[in-house]
Design a protein around this motif. Structure first.
Motif, mmCIF file in Angstrom:
data_model
loop_
_atom_site.group_PDB
_atom_site.id
_atom_site.type_symbol
_atom_site.label_atom_id
_atom_site.label_comp_id
_atom_site.label_asym_id
_atom_site.label_seq_id
_atom_site.Cartn_x
_atom_site.Cartn_y
_atom_site.Cartn_z
ATOM 1 N N PHE A 26 60.371 10.539 15.742
ATOM 2 C CA PHE A 26 59.773 11.164 17.100
ATOM 3 C C PHE A 26 60.812 12.319 17.679
ATOM 4 N N VAL A 27 60.189 13.068 16.925
ATOM 5 C CA VAL A 27 61.500 14.359 17.230
ATOM 6 C C VAL A 27 61.269 15.748 17.542
ATOM 7 N N ARG A 28 61.194 16.121 18.556
ATOM 8 C CA ARG A 28 60.216 16.847 19.886
ATOM 9 C C ARG A 28 60.837 17.930 18.698
ATOM 10 N N SER A 29 60.380 19.099 18.966
ATOM 11 C CA SER A 29 60.256 20.816 18.615
ATOM 12 C C SER A 29 59.634 21.259 19.770
ATOM 13 N N GLU A 30 60.021 21.700 20.372
ATOM 14 C CA GLU A 30 59.612 23.338 21.140
ATOM 15 C C GLU A 30 58.993 24.462 21.090
ATOM 16 N N LEU A 31 58.969 24.353 19.265
ATOM 17 C CA LEU A 31 59.247 25.680 18.962
ATOM 18 C C LEU A 31 56.849 25.356 18.710
ATOM 19 N N LYS A 32 56.454 26.637 19.257
ATOM 20 C CA LYS A 32 55.073 27.325 19.484
ATOM 21 C C LYS A 32 54.895 28.318 18.896
ATOM 22 N N THR A 33 53.693 28.116 18.192
ATOM 23 C CA THR A 33 53.344 29.425 16.961
ATOM 24 C C THR A 33 53.014 30.786 18.216
ATOM 25 N N ILE A 34 52.659 31.773 18.238
ATOM 26 C CA ILE A 34 51.148 32.804 18.978
ATOM 27 C C ILE A 34 50.068 32.082 18.645
ATOM 28 N N GLU A 35 49.569 31.916 17.258
ATOM 29 C CA GLU A 35 48.014 31.641 16.585
ATOM 30 C C GLU A 35 47.681 30.047 17.601
ATOM 31 N N GLY A 36 49.148 29.714 16.974
ATOM 32 C CA GLY A 36 48.365 27.899 18.367
ATOM 33 C C GLY A 36 48.617 27.735 20.323
#
Ligand code: SF4
Length: 272
Positions: A26-36
């Motif tokens: 359950f490692v959280r990551s805030e990284l989002k890609t522009i496509e998503g």
């Protein structure tokens, strides 16, 4: 008893290490890609269109596009990553606008089918008491009680028919539809590829659905028995939210950079 989604199962197939980080540790990551990000805002805009249609309100195209732009602005954060360096965020914002305009022009006044459900949030029971998460973009029905499990796609290239005929996500959703809507005469799986304005359809036989459900349950057993989670690098790593903490990705990156670095070092030594 656990719940498995299409995304959970495909993450296991793509890279077991990523699966472990996301679903075991359950490692959280805030990284989002522009496509998503663009895909989410387009989906939310179409959700508004059909939710309001159910209440008898037909959004004008102008109104809908304004909503898209407002949602984009409201949800935008500077941490959203543009992976393809030849493009910028504006490029993706315009793409989303074009997708919605094309969709609106093609389907307006949106009376081809009756919407039954939007963005479902339910579970399909599996043989071993696990559950399969069911989130249908839009479920619709025609006058003859043929049901349509509709999925919006914002990726640039549409999948071919052979791939769609093997797709398990909408097919699993169709089993849920079968359970819930006993009046269903047939269930069609429909993908709206917004980039190319194409609608593709797949239909499954009962035998195919049984076979597919068995293979999904086998995959779930394999996941349950998994004790090693090796990393698998691929071009999808560029979009992975765990790149910065993944030793395998770092190792690959160093391997790629090393020759350039060595040349640069040699040049520096020569100049010196
Ligand atoms: S960067 Fe690639 S190898 Fe590393 S966890 Fe993500 S998908 Fe797996």
């Amino acid at each position: 008893m656990a719940t498995y989604s299409h995304s959970k199962l495909s993450t296991f197939d793509q890279c077991k290490y990523k699966y472990k980080l996301r679903y075991v540790d359950f490692v959280r990551s805030e990284l989002k890609t522009i496509e998503g990000f663009m895909g989410t805002i387009v989906h939310q805009t179409l959700e508004k269109l059909y939710r309001e249609l159910k209440a008898g309100i037909v959004n004008s195209k102008d109104n809908l596009l304004k909503y898209y732009l407002w949602m984009w602005q409201k949800n935008w954060t500077p941490g959203i990553v543009v992976v393809k360096k030849e493009y910028n965020a504006e490029h993706y914002k315009t793409l989303g606008l074009n997708y919605l305009m094309g969709y609106y022009d093609k389907y307006s006044p949106f009376n081809q089918l009756t919407t039954v459900a939007i963005e479902t949030n339910d579970r399909l029971g599996l043989t071993n008491n696990d559950k399969y998460y069911v989130m249908i973009d839009r479920l619709a029905v025609d006058e003859d009680k043929n049901y349509y499990v509709i999925d919006y796609k914002t990726n640039a290239n549409p999948a071919n028919q052979t791939t769609l005929d093997k797709d398990t996500q909408l097919a699993m959703y169709s089993l849920w539809v079968k359970d819930k809507f006993l009046d269903a005469k047939s269930i069609k799986l429909v993908w709206n590829f917004l980039a190319t304005d194409e609608e593709k359809v797949s239909v499954r036989t009962d035998e195919e659905l049984v076979e597919m459900k068995n293979s999904i349950e086998n995959k779930i057993n394999e996941i349950g028995n998994c004790i090693e989670y090796p990393a698998t690098t691929s071009k999808l790593c560029d979009y992975c939210e765990y790149k910065s903490i993944c030793p395998e990705w770092k190792r690959n990156e160093i391997e790629e950079v090393k020759p350039k670095y060595t040349r640069q070092k040699l040049l520096n030594a020569y100049l010196k």
